[in-house]
Each structure stands twice: as structure tokens, then as C-alpha cells.
Scaffold this motif. Structure first.
Motif, PDB file in Angstrom:
ATOM      1  N   CYS A 252      15.175   8.537   3.260  1.00 22.44           N
ATOM      2  CA  CYS A 252      16.542   8.249   3.724  1.00 22.44           C
ATOM      3  C   CYS A 252      16.517   7.486   5.048  1.00 22.44           C
ATOM      4  CB  CYS A 252      17.332   9.535   3.886  1.00 22.44           C
ATOM      5  SG  CYS A 252      17.674  10.400   2.336  1.00 22.44           S
ATOM      6  N   ASP A 253      15.609   7.866   5.931  1.00 23.43           N
ATOM      7  CA  ASP A 253      15.513   7.214   7.235  1.00 23.43           C
ATOM      8  C   ASP A 253      15.074   5.756   7.102  1.00 23.43           C
ATOM      9  OD1 ASP A 253      16.221   9.648   8.306  1.00 23.43           O
ATOM     10  OD2 ASP A 253      14.154  10.221   8.801  1.00 23.43           O
ATOM     11  N   LYS A 254      14.247   5.466   6.083  1.00 24.51           N
ATOM     12  CA  LYS A 254      13.717   4.122   5.913  1.00 24.51           C
ATOM     13  C   LYS A 254      14.550   3.280   4.947  1.00 24.51           C
ATOM     14  CE  LYS A 254       8.943   5.702   6.558  1.00 24.51           C
ATOM     15  NZ  LYS A 254       7.610   5.828   5.941  1.00 24.51           N
ATOM     16  N   LYS A 255      15.448   3.921   4.227  1.00 27.62           N
ATOM     17  CA  LYS A 255      16.169   3.255   3.142  1.00 27.62           C
ATOM     18  C   LYS A 255      16.975   2.071   3.626  1.00 27.62           C
ATOM     19  CE  LYS A 255      18.203   2.816  -0.930  1.00 27.62           C
ATOM     20  NZ  LYS A 255      18.841   1.542  -0.569  1.00 27.62           N
ATOM     21  N   ARG A 256      16.857   0.964   2.879  1.00 21.53           N
ATOM     22  CA  ARG A 256      17.698  -0.190   3.112  1.00 21.53           C
ATOM     23  C   ARG A 256      18.796  -0.228   2.053  1.00 21.53           C
ATOM     24  NH1 ARG A 256      13.265  -5.054   4.130  1.00 21.53           N
ATOM     25  NH2 ARG A 256      12.286  -4.163   6.001  1.00 21.53           N
ATOM     26  N   GLN A 257      19.662  -1.223   2.146  1.00 20.75           N
ATOM     27  CA  GLN A 257      20.706  -1.383   1.141  1.00 20.75           C
ATOM     28  C   GLN A 257      20.079  -1.754  -0.200  1.00 20.75           C
ATOM     29  OE1 GLN A 257      23.361   0.174   2.834  1.00 20.75           O
ATOM     30  NE2 GLN A 257      24.433  -1.186   1.435  1.00 20.75           N
ATOM     31  N   GLY A 258      20.678  -1.284  -1.276  1.00 20.21           N
ATOM     32  CA  GLY A 258      20.212  -1.628  -2.609  1.00 20.21           C
ATOM     33  C   GLY A 258      19.426  -0.514  -3.260  1.00 20.21           C
ATOM     34  N   ASP A 259      19.067  -0.736  -4.522  1.00 21.60           N
ATOM     35  CA  ASP A 259      18.324   0.252  -5.283  1.00 21.60           C
ATOM     36  C   ASP A 259      16.891   0.366  -4.755  1.00 21.60           C
ATOM     37  OD1 ASP A 259      20.591   0.563  -6.809  1.00 21.60           O
ATOM     38  OD2 ASP A 259      19.925  -0.823  -8.382  1.00 21.60           O
ATOM     39  N   ALA A 260      16.204   1.410  -5.201  1.00 22.70           N
ATOM     40  CA  ALA A 260      14.863   1.645  -4.675  1.00 22.70           C
ATOM     41  C   ALA A 260      13.946   2.227  -5.740  1.00 22.70           C
ATOM     42  CB  ALA A 260      14.926   2.579  -3.467  1.00 22.70           C
ATOM     43  N   VAL A 261      12.658   1.928  -5.587  1.00 19.75           N
ATOM     44  CA  VAL A 261      11.596   2.502  -6.406  1.00 19.75           C
ATOM     45  C   VAL A 261      10.592   3.145  -5.460  1.00 19.75           C
ATOM     46  CG1 VAL A 261       9.658   2.009  -7.953  1.00 19.75           C
ATOM     47  CG2 VAL A 261      11.861   0.863  -8.308  1.00 19.75           C
ATOM     48  N   VAL A 262      10.275   4.407  -5.701  1.00 20.81           N
ATOM     49  CA  VAL A 262       9.297   5.141  -4.897  1.00 20.81           C
ATOM     50  C   VAL A 262       8.152   5.556  -5.812  1.00 20.81           C
ATOM     51  CG1 VAL A 262       8.871   7.175  -3.466  1.00 20.81           C
ATOM     52  CG2 VAL A 262      11.084   6.009  -3.344  1.00 20.81           C
ATOM     53  N   VAL A 263       6.936   5.198  -5.440  1.00 20.80           N
ATOM     54  CA  VAL A 263       5.754   5.586  -6.215  1.00 20.80           C
ATOM     55  C   VAL A 263       4.946   6.558  -5.364  1.00 20.80           C
ATOM     56  CG1 VAL A 263       3.721   4.806  -7.478  1.00 20.80           C
ATOM     57  CG2 VAL A 263       5.740   3.318  -7.321  1.00 20.80           C
ATOM     58  N   LEU A 264       5.035   7.840  -5.685  1.00 19.62           N
ATOM     59  CA  LEU A 264       4.289   8.836  -4.924  1.00 19.62           C
ATOM     60  C   LEU A 264       2.793   8.698  -5.208  1.00 19.62           C
ATOM     61  CD1 LEU A 264       6.541  12.013  -5.292  1.00 19.62           C
ATOM     62  CD2 LEU A 264       6.659  10.173  -3.625  1.00 19.62           C
ATOM     63  N   ASN A 265       1.980   9.118  -4.277  1.00 18.03           N
ATOM     64  CA  ASN A 265       0.545   9.078  -4.536  1.00 18.03           C
ATOM     65  C   ASN A 265       0.083  10.397  -5.137  1.00 18.03           C
ATOM     66  OD1 ASN A 265       0.113  10.931  -2.379  1.00 18.03           O
ATOM     67  ND2 ASN A 265       0.080   9.248  -0.915  1.00 18.03           N
ATOM     68  N   GLU A 266      -1.164  10.423  -5.591  1.00 19.86           N
ATOM     69  CA  GLU A 266      -1.666  11.587  -6.305  1.00 19.86           C
ATOM     70  C   GLU A 266      -1.726  12.827  -5.424  1.00 19.86           C
ATOM     71  OE1 GLU A 266      -5.369  10.446  -8.000  1.00 19.86           O
ATOM     72  OE2 GLU A 266      -4.493   8.844  -9.211  1.00 19.86           O
ATOM     73  N   VAL A 267      -2.008  12.648  -4.145  1.00 15.04           N
ATOM     74  CA  VAL A 267      -2.078  13.788  -3.228  1.00 15.04           C
ATOM     75  C   VAL A 267      -0.728  14.484  -3.147  1.00 15.04           C
ATOM     76  CG1 VAL A 267      -2.467  14.490  -0.851  1.00 15.04           C
ATOM     77  CG2 VAL A 267      -3.959  12.778  -1.895  1.00 15.04           C
ATOM     78  N   GLN A 268       0.351  13.696  -3.041  1.00  8.08           N
ATOM     79  CA  GLN A 268       1.684  14.287  -2.985  1.00  8.08           C
ATOM     80  C   GLN A 268       2.017  15.017  -4.277  1.00  8.08           C
ATOM     81  OE1 GLN A 268       3.476  10.463  -1.803  1.00  8.08           O
ATOM     82  NE2 GLN A 268       4.604  11.592  -0.259  1.00  8.08           N
ATOM     83  N   THR A 269       1.654  14.432  -5.400  1.00  9.64           N
ATOM     84  CA  THR A 269       1.974  15.048  -6.682  1.00  9.64           C
ATOM     85  C   THR A 269       1.238  16.367  -6.871  1.00  9.64           C
ATOM     86  OG1 THR A 269       2.308  12.847  -7.614  1.00  9.64           O
ATOM     87  CG2 THR A 269       2.077  14.646  -9.168  1.00  9.64           C
ATOM     88  N   HIS A 270       0.042  16.477  -6.315  1.00  9.88           N
ATOM     89  CA  HIS A 270      -0.747  17.701  -6.497  1.00  9.88           C
ATOM     90  C   HIS A 270      -0.242  18.843  -5.610  1.00  9.88           C
ATOM     91  CE1 HIS A 270      -4.394  15.111  -7.912  1.00  9.88           C
ATOM     92  NE2 HIS A 270      -3.360  15.048  -8.726  1.00  9.88           N
ATOM     93  N   ALA A 271       0.503  18.527  -4.550  1.00  7.51           N
ATOM     94  CA  ALA A 271       0.990  19.563  -3.639  1.00  7.51           C
ATOM     95  C   ALA A 271       2.251  20.178  -4.229  1.00  7.51           C
ATOM     96  CB  ALA A 271       1.266  18.971  -2.261  1.00  7.51           C
ATOM     97  N   VAL A 272       2.086  21.228  -5.035  1.00  8.71           N
ATOM     98  CA  VAL A 272       3.170  21.769  -5.846  1.00  8.71           C
ATOM     99  C   VAL A 272       4.350  22.225  -5.000  1.00  8.71           C
ATOM    100  CG1 VAL A 272       3.791  23.558  -7.492  1.00  8.71           C
ATOM    101  CG2 VAL A 272       1.557  22.456  -7.636  1.00  8.71           C
ATOM    102  N   GLU A 273       4.109  23.097  -4.035  1.00 10.76           N
ATOM    103  CA  GLU A 273       5.209  23.646  -3.240  1.00 10.76           C
ATOM    104  C   GLU A 273       5.899  22.559  -2.422  1.00 10.76           C
ATOM    105  OE1 GLU A 273       3.743  26.837  -0.938  1.00 10.76           O
ATOM    106  OE2 GLU A 273       3.295  28.121  -2.669  1.00 10.76           O
TER     107      GLU A 273
END
Length: 339
Positions: A252-273
């Protein structure tokens, strides 16, 4: 933020999240109120290519795209991704184990031997910046189709070997590689250390730079990512990727105007909680506050892409019409294909 934001979030290797997803209230609610689509034809990498309107060659051209992400281009010839792998003997077939992460010295030794052995065949192995995979350059026209690593993990190797007009030639190449690896010093040292040996290579994602055609105009969305495939897609389509946010509020802090695509990395995906707290819970609240009009979550599970689409209007429909419906278990939304 605009109240008509369309947000696509990509979650790589999501199966590992599912195995440990015991307390995921927000994700369960999103799963209950949204619409699910399972795409057995496209792995997550292919879905991301389609997001950027990249055309498929015989393969999805991941190798040239990722080379672009590394600021490398060679106009001639054909490129393939190369992953060092371990084939695991099952009762009556070999299955593909996970890609091996070799040390820099191990990789250097193997690459030198491969390049020396196959030099007369016009083959050249090139390391990637990360060292987790390599590239194979063939200075000739190639007609072969392969399976992506994600599509093949844990499955029968024999059913996922290179095919097409030159498929048998590449299968012969892999047989030759396996013979080179059989008594290799790197494997002998790994075996002494109790590490899985590298007994083959996995070739995938082939393509040529000259066969890649740009879309008529750049994508009409902002990209937030730090992986090499996303970097290459951004370079190919002429957009500049933004730094990957560590959580939704950072986005949200970095968001610019318009639609967005975010590609999380594998480390983030593995951190369940953290994935539940940093992404799913705030995404659900953002939908309720109509900060997001349409959310599309793309999940990589066993080489398939599962897409969950949730609209802001689905949140109040849930409370009016589905207040009686108990959220199903998280894994029930992922009908897995047989290995």
C-alpha cells in the motif's frame, strides 16, 4: 488507493503452505466467498507469461526471458533452463526429486566438465547469477518440447522426458550426462557427506530470442517482484519492476495509480503464519473496505495453477447469504491431479 484496483498476487510453491496451514482464518474466508478455477495445463510460470502476453514457442520460453532478467541476450541459437536434479528410484519407475542447490565449487567443477565434454556438439552450459540453475545454449535450430520442473516434481520421469522431432536426441544427451555423473568426484564427495547425489539434469523452458514477439503496447499494470522470471518479463515488455513488498501494508505504501501484479518469492510463501498475517488477512480487510475491486490469487500447486477470484462485493454477499456456511478446509479447494 483507487477503489477500482485490480490486484493479481502470485504464490509460488504453495503446496508447502498447504501442508502446514492449520490456522488460516482469513484464507479460509477468502476461499469460501471467492470463485475457484483450476488450470491443469499451465504451471504458475506459464500463467505469469500469459499475464504479460508472452507467446508460447514449443515451450514457454523461460530460459531467454530469465536471461533477459540477468541482462544477457544472445540473438542466435536456442536456450534451455538446466536444473541439477536427483532421480529417485520408486518400485517400478524413477521419480523426479527436487532441484539440488550445489555449492559454487561443485557447480564450477561440473560446468567445466560438461562444457569440455560437449564442446564438439556445439553445446555450452552457462551459470545463472544465483547459481541455483544453469542455461544450455545450442547454436542451432532446435525442435523439442519439454516439461517444466514444477510440472514434473514427484512424478514419473519417463512420462516427462523431452519429446518432439528432436526429443530422442535430447534424451540421448541426458543419458550421456548421467554416465558422466555416475563416478564424478562431486557426487563421491556429496555421498560421503550424506547429501543427495546429482544423477541427472532437467531441461525445460526452451526458446530463442528471435522468436519472441513484443506485445503492441506495455502492460497496463505495475509490477512488484524480485525473481528473475519477473525481471525478464518486465525487461521484455518495457516496464520497470518495483521492489517486492514484504507484506500488504508495504505494498500500500509503494502502490502507484493503476492495477498491480505482485509476485511473492518462495521464502514468503513458505512462511505460513506470516503469509496469513501479512497478506491474506489484510487482503480480506481491503476487499471489505473496497480498497480492492477484484483480487486474483494465483497458487502454484504441483505444477498446476489454481486461481481464486474475489470481488469486493463478495464480502457483503458472504455475510448476507452465506453466514450459515462453514468454511471448508483449506486443502479441499485444491483438487490435485494424480502424480
Amino acid at each position: 488507493m483507487s477503489d477500482d484496483l485490480n490486484l493479481d498476487v502470485y504464490f509460488p510453491q504453495f503446496a508447502k503452505f498447504l501442508l502446514a496451514s492449520n490456522n488460516c482464518t482469513a484464507f479460509s474466508k477468502l476461499s469460501t466467498i471467492g470463485a475457484w478455477q483450476r488450470d491443469t495445463e499451465y504451471a504458475l510460470e506459464a500463467s505469469l507469461c500469459r499475464q504479460f502476453e508472452v507467446q508460447k514457442q514449443a515451450d514457454w520460453p523461460l530460459a531467454p526471458i530469465m536471461l533477459l532478467g540477468e541482462s544477457h541476450i544472445q540473438a542466435t541459437g536456442y536456450w534451455l533452463l538446466v536444473h541439477p536434479v536427483n532421480f529417485v528410484l520408486q518400485r517400478d519407475f524413477f521419480s523426479l526429486g527436487e532441484s539440488l542447490h550445489l555449492s559454487p565449487s561443485e557447480a564450477a567443477s561440473l560446468l567445466a566438465d560438461f562444457n569440455h565434454h560437449f564442446a564438439e556438439d556445439g553445446l555450452r552450459f552457462v551459470p545463472s547469477q544465483s547459481g541455483h540453475w544453469w542455461y544450455l545454449h545450442i547454436d542451432a535450430h532446435v525442435e523439442v518440447s519439454t516439461y517444466l520442473l514444477a510440472e514434473s516434481l514427484g512424478r514419473d520421469v519417463g512420462k516427462h522426458l523431452p519429446n518432439g522431432k528432436q526429443g530422442m536426441q535430447f534424451q540421448a544427451l541426458l543419458n550421456e550426462v548421467q554416465m558422466l555423473l555416475h563416478d564424478h568426484a562431486v557426487n563421491a564427495a556429496r555421498e560421503q557427506q550424506g547429501l543427495p547425489v546429482m544423477n541427472s539434469l532437467w531441461l525445460s523452458g526452451g526458446g530463442s530470442f528471435q522468436a519472441m514477439h513484443h506485445a503492441a503496447k506495455p502492460p497496463a499494470f505495475n509490477l512488484f517482484a524480485n525473481d528473475m522470471l519477473s525481471a525478464g518479463l518486465a525487461s521484455f515488455t518495457g516496464i520497470t519492476p518495483q521492489d517486492l513488498p514484504s507484506h500488504y501494508q508495504s505494498f500500500c505504501d509503494k502502490k502507484r495509480q493503476g492495477d498491480a501484479v505482485v509476485v511473492l518469492n518462495e521464502v514468503q510463501t513458505h512462511a505460513v503464519e506470516k503469509l496469513e498475517a501479512d497478506w491474506f488477512a489484510p487482503l480480506l480487510q481491503a476487499l471489505k473496505r473496497k480498497e480492492i475491486d477484484t483480487l486474483r490469487c494465483h497458487f502454484d500447486v504441483h505444477g498446476m495453477t489454481f486461481t481464486l477470484t474475489v470481488k469486493s462485493t463478495d464480502t457483503w454477499r458472504f455475510w448476507r447469504w452465506k453466514f450459515w456456511q462453514k468454511a471448508a478446509s483449506v486443502t479441499s479447494y485444491f483438487q490435485l491431479a494424480d502424480a
